[in-house]
Structure formats: structure tokens, C-alpha cells
Design a protein around this motif. Structure first.
Motif, mmCIF file in Angstrom:
data_model
loop_
_atom_site.group_PDB
_atom_site.id
_atom_site.type_symbol
_atom_site.label_atom_id
_atom_site.label_comp_id
_atom_site.label_asym_id
_atom_site.label_seq_id
_atom_site.Cartn_x
_atom_site.Cartn_y
_atom_site.Cartn_z
ATOM 1 N N SER A 106 10.715 -9.827 17.894
ATOM 2 C CA SER A 106 10.017 -9.034 16.807
ATOM 3 C C SER A 106 9.884 -9.844 16.228
ATOM 4 C CB SER A 106 11.535 -8.581 15.304
ATOM 5 O OG SER A 106 11.757 -10.543 14.922
ATOM 6 N N VAL A 107 8.094 -9.000 15.516
ATOM 7 C CA VAL A 107 6.228 -9.734 15.234
ATOM 8 C C VAL A 107 6.399 -9.749 13.641
ATOM 9 C CG1 VAL A 107 4.707 -9.798 15.456
ATOM 10 C CG2 VAL A 107 6.336 -9.517 17.359
ATOM 11 N N ASP A 108 6.402 -10.302 12.793
ATOM 12 C CA ASP A 108 6.280 -10.594 11.916
ATOM 13 C C ASP A 108 4.646 -10.222 11.299
ATOM 14 O OD1 ASP A 108 6.064 -10.741 9.078
ATOM 15 O OD2 ASP A 108 5.618 -13.309 9.072
ATOM 16 N N ASP A 109 4.168 -8.684 11.421
ATOM 17 C CA ASP A 109 2.955 -8.015 11.356
ATOM 18 C C ASP A 109 2.178 -8.395 10.268
ATOM 19 O OD1 ASP A 109 2.977 -6.715 14.146
ATOM 20 O OD2 ASP A 109 4.609 -5.441 13.334
ATOM 21 N N GLN B 181 2.558 0.401 3.282
ATOM 22 C CA GLN B 181 3.615 0.972 3.500
ATOM 23 C C GLN B 181 4.868 0.449 4.738
ATOM 24 O OE1 GLN B 181 2.235 4.688 2.220
ATOM 25 N NE2 GLN B 181 3.063 3.635 -0.280
ATOM 26 N N GLN B 182 3.634 0.804 6.077
ATOM 27 C CA GLN B 182 4.523 0.596 7.243
ATOM 28 C C GLN B 182 4.791 -1.008 7.852
ATOM 29 O OE1 GLN B 182 1.497 2.196 10.042
ATOM 30 N NE2 GLN B 182 1.778 4.831 9.377
ATOM 31 N N VAL B 183 4.142 -1.733 7.407
ATOM 32 C CA VAL B 183 4.883 -3.232 7.999
ATOM 33 C C VAL B 183 5.579 -4.125 6.847
ATOM 34 C CG1 VAL B 183 3.013 -2.683 9.074
ATOM 35 C CG2 VAL B 183 2.615 -4.161 7.383
ATOM 36 N N ALA B 184 4.959 -4.371 5.386
ATOM 37 C CA ALA B 184 5.573 -4.615 4.012
ATOM 38 C C ALA B 184 5.896 -3.553 3.304
ATOM 39 C CB ALA B 184 4.168 -5.805 3.924
ATOM 40 N N ILE C 93 13.374 -11.819 10.243
ATOM 41 C CA ILE C 93 12.896 -10.800 11.283
ATOM 42 C C ILE C 93 13.661 -11.509 12.678
ATOM 43 C CG2 ILE C 93 10.561 -11.669 12.121
ATOM 44 C CD1 ILE C 93 9.505 -12.672 9.634
ATOM 45 N N GLY C 94 13.848 -10.135 12.831
ATOM 46 C CA GLY C 94 14.920 -10.526 14.004
ATOM 47 C C GLY C 94 16.184 -11.394 13.145
ATOM 48 N N LYS D 66 -3.320 -11.995 18.989
ATOM 49 C CA LYS D 66 -1.600 -13.034 19.121
ATOM 50 C C LYS D 66 -0.796 -12.756 20.586
ATOM 51 C CE LYS D 66 1.867 -15.549 17.611
ATOM 52 N NZ LYS D 66 1.518 -17.095 17.436
ATOM 53 N N THR D 67 -0.854 -13.569 21.212
ATOM 54 C CA THR D 67 0.656 -13.946 22.299
ATOM 55 C C THR D 67 1.790 -13.380 21.947
ATOM 56 O OG1 THR D 67 -0.880 -14.317 23.701
ATOM 57 C CG2 THR D 67 0.290 -14.319 24.926
#
Length: 414
Positions: A359-362, A235-238, A134-135, A351-352
Motif C-alpha cells: 500500500s501507499v500512504d497517499d 475524503q477518498q485518501v484521508a 498502512i498495509g 514517487k517510485t
């Protein structure tokens, strides 16, 4: 590896009644060699007082007979000194507590001459390891799921077990190696400062446990699937996620929340394996028996219909993101096929995120939303005035009537 999340993320869940273990999927129970007291001592062993629970040791439960493959890290940790250390820690913690049941470690007597013999094992249901980039950082997550498992040896019956799950997250600037992963599992087994471990959670479960009443009605998740939109989102985020393993995790998590929040006996999910009414059990001493498993009175079918993520608002310094989870839940009686509940439930979580965050751990935020959905839904089953129902349940008469039927069903299972 530098630990940033020093207070381990843990979601140990247990009810004040036991949750029945599964054997209805032909799961194989294999005790770790050399762990714990012998299940059966010789005929000359001195019997403990009536009502005593005999600690049988640590066991693996798995659909796969290859323990090393199913438990690649635990099977190494529980070899030799690791097994001795875990057993010693369990004994020390139990003997330091006042528990509802009297637990004996050294004198079990013989199954052949015991009028009634109930034993307890720390059953390990699974382990998972995941690494995310992540990042500029790497996140290592290790997880162990288990249960306090009770057996009636005279009747050759699995009586039940309290399930729990512990996990831990470490973050570092470099990719975690094999040594980092081994260290994480080692400390979850033997204990370490500021970390939750298997033995301590096992004893916490026992503080609220009692030998279950097999006459109670049972609920069980029998189906767990992913809808097309959920698959597309994953499939998009993980994209590296093992979707088959995730459906099993969904079923296990739902069952744990239901058991804990409603104090019910639950028969855990048994994957897509062939269903039977017994399970093979192999104990420390090498004795093997076939243990009977009660049928579920009511089945729960889960379909994760989808996830959503969108930006709700943005300022000069941060953005407000909204995550959604949607699950189709069906509860029915298998013999009559009577449907008590069949609705899509949903959960939203905000989530703020600072704009400076790279990056964000979606996926982590999405799964947290899913767990919140399970928690809120199962809590509402005994609270028809729950505010969550206004947003989580469809706004129509049929949904409300079915939810009332579900409430009554849950009451009948207590």
C-alpha cells in the motif's frame, strides 16, 4: 514499539528576523505552572544589565481555555517533574551557547519600576497525534509546534516570536497504545538519543533571533480554506482527517516557510475566531496583563484548490506515481482592498513505488507535495529567475506582473 525512522522527520523553520505572534484571534496565553523563572520577582530583586532578555518560562497559546483538552499530552508531560526537567534543559542549553541576546533566568526585577523590560517564553502553539494503518504496519506521528516569544512588558506589547515545528514518526507492526504516544511526547520534551526535542530546537531558534522592530510592516495569513476538489480528495485518501485543523496547519506552515525563506516578520494565522487587537496573558506567578497586537499591513488568503495523483509509468519492478497540489493565493491590502497577487500556484512531485509494496500512504505524499509548493513559492519571492516559476506559476503576463508586485511588497516588509 520499534523505531524504523530513527532520524526524526523534522521541519523546524525560522527566519533571521522574528515572526510576530498572534493575539488578533484572542488567543489565550497561559504559562505552565511552576515552569521557568518567575516573570516578575519582588521589588527588591536586583535588576539585570540593560539589554538583557528575561526568560519567563514555558507557555501555552490556545483559542481554547481548556488547556488539558487542547494539549492532552503536553499538559500531562509539563506537570511536576516534566516541567522542571524541561526548564532545566532549556537553561543548560542556553547557558552553553553564545547567543545574540543576553538571557537572564533568575532576576527579572519588577515591571513597575523597570524602564524597559523584555521577556522571552517558549510558547507551545499546539500538538497533534495521528495513527495510520498502512498495509501491515502502523505509523504513529507526533508533532509539536511552538515559538520563541518576546514581550515588551512596559508597553504591554507582544514583540514577536520565531516559530518552529518538530515531528517524529514511529512505525510498528502493532497498533500504538497510549503508552507509546506518551513516550513519544515525553522524549520530544525531555530529549532522547537521535531525536530532536523542543528545547534544542528552541535554542537553535534563539541562535538567530533578536528582539523585533515593531515598526516593520507585517504580513499575515487571514484566510485558509479547502476547495471542493480538495475536500473530495481528502475524503477518498484521508477520511478521518480533521479538515478544520488541517486548514489551520496549512496557514501555519505557509507562514513559517514565508518567514524563514524571506526573513520576514509574520503575524501567524488566527483561525476563524473573533479578531481583536489584544490578547490575555497569564504568567507563571499568576499576574495577568493585556498585550497589544499590531495589525497586519497585508493579508494572505489561501485556498487549497485540490490534489491529484496518477500513475505516470510502470515497469516490471516498480511504478512511477505523480502527486500534485494546487493552491489559490491572494495577497491584498486590507484597508484599500488593493490586490497585489491573485493566482493559482501548483507543484508536482514524483514517487517510485516497488510493485511489491502492499500500500501507499497517499495523504502523506500529498501533504509533502503541498509543503514543497510552499517552500518553492516563498523562496522564489526573492528570486525572479527561479526555475520553479516556469512550472509553478501560470504562464501568462498577468501572473508574471503580479509576481513582480509581490516581490516588491515582500521587500517593503523587511
Amino acid at each position: 514499539m520499534t523505531t524504523l525512522d530513527i532520524a526524526a522527520r523534522i521541519h523546524a523553520r525560522f527566519a533571521s528576523r522574528v515572526v510576530h505572534t498572534t493575539g488578533a484571534a484572542l488567543r489565550r496565553l497561559v504559562c505552565s505552572a511552576g515552569i521557568g523563572a518567575a516573570v516578575f520577582a519582588s521589588h527588591s530583586a536586583i535588576a539585570a544589565p540593560e539589554g538583557t532578555i528575561y526568560f519567563a518560562g514555558v507557555a501555552y497559546t490556545s483559542n481554547d481555555s481548556d488547556i488539558a483538552r487542547s494539549y492532552p499530552h503536553l499538559s500531562i508531560e509539563l506537570t511536576g517533574n516534566g516541567a522542571v526537567a524541561l526548564n532545566s534543559r532549556i537553561r543548560s542549553l542556553i547557558q552553553g551557547q553564545t547567543l545574540p541576546e543576553s538571557i537572564a533566568f533568575d532576576s527579572l526585577g519588577s515591571i513597575n519600576d523597570a524602564s524597559k523590560a523584555t521577556a522571552l517564553a517558549l510558547a507551545l502553539d499546539g500538538e497533534t497525534t495521528s495513527v495510520e494503518h498502512i498495509g501491515n504496519v502502523y505509523k504513529l506521528r507526533t508533532e509539536i509546534s511552538g515559538e520563541a516569544l518576546f514581550f515588551d512588558f512596559k508597553e504591554k506589547q507582544v514583540l514577536g516570536g520565531f516559530p518552529f515545528t518538530i515531528d517524529y514518526i514511529d512505525v510498528s507492526s502493532t497498533p500504538p497504545g497510549d503508552a507509546d504516544i506518551r513516550k513519544a511526547f515525553h522524549e520530544m520534551i525531555v530529549g532522547a538519543p537521535n531525536r530532536h526535542d523542543v528545547a534544542s530546537e528552541f535554542v537553535k531558534v534563539l541562535e538567530r533571533s533578536q528582539v523585533p522592530n515593531a515598526a516593520n510592516k507585517h504580513l499575515r495569513v487571514t484566510v485558509s480554506t479547502l476547495g471542493p476538489k480538495a475536500v473530495e480528495y481528502i475524503q477518498q485518501v484521508a477520511p478521518q482527517l480533521d479538515q478544520a485543523a488541517f486548514t489551520q496547519e496549512v496557514a501555519r506552515e505557509f507562514g513559517e516557510y514565508l518567514g524563514a525563506n524571506q526573513q520576514l516578520s509574520i503575524l501567524p494565522y488566527g483561525s476563524n475566531q473573533a479578531i481583536g487587537k489584544s490578547m490575555a496573558a497569564r504568567f507563571i506567578e499568576g499576574d495577568a496583563v493585556s498585550l497589544k497586537i499590531p495589525d497586519a499591513d497585508y493579508e494572505i488568503h489561501l485556498n487549497v484548490a485540490g490534489f491529484k495523483k496518477f500513475e505516470q509509468s510502470r515497469s516490471n519492478v516498480d511504478a512511477l506515481l505523480l502527486y500534485g497540489a494546487f493552491v489559490d493565493v491572494d495577497v491584498l491590502e486590507p484597508l484599500s482592498q488593493k490586490v497585489y497577487f491573485s493566482q493559482r500556484i501548483k507543484q508536482g512531485e514524483s514517487k517510485t513505488i516497488p510493485l511489491t509494496q502492499a500500500s501507499v500512504d497517499d495523504w502523506s505524499l500529498s501533504t509533502d507535495t503541498l509543503l514543497s509548493l510552499f517552500d518553492n513559492f516563498t523562496k522564489a519571492m526573492s528570486n525572479s529567475r527561479s526555475a520553479w516559476l516556469n512550472s509553478g506559476l501560470p504562464d501568462n503576463r498577468q501572473a508574471r506582473d503580479q509576481f513582480s508586485s509581490l516581490e516588491e511588497l515582500v521587500k517593503s516588509c523587511r
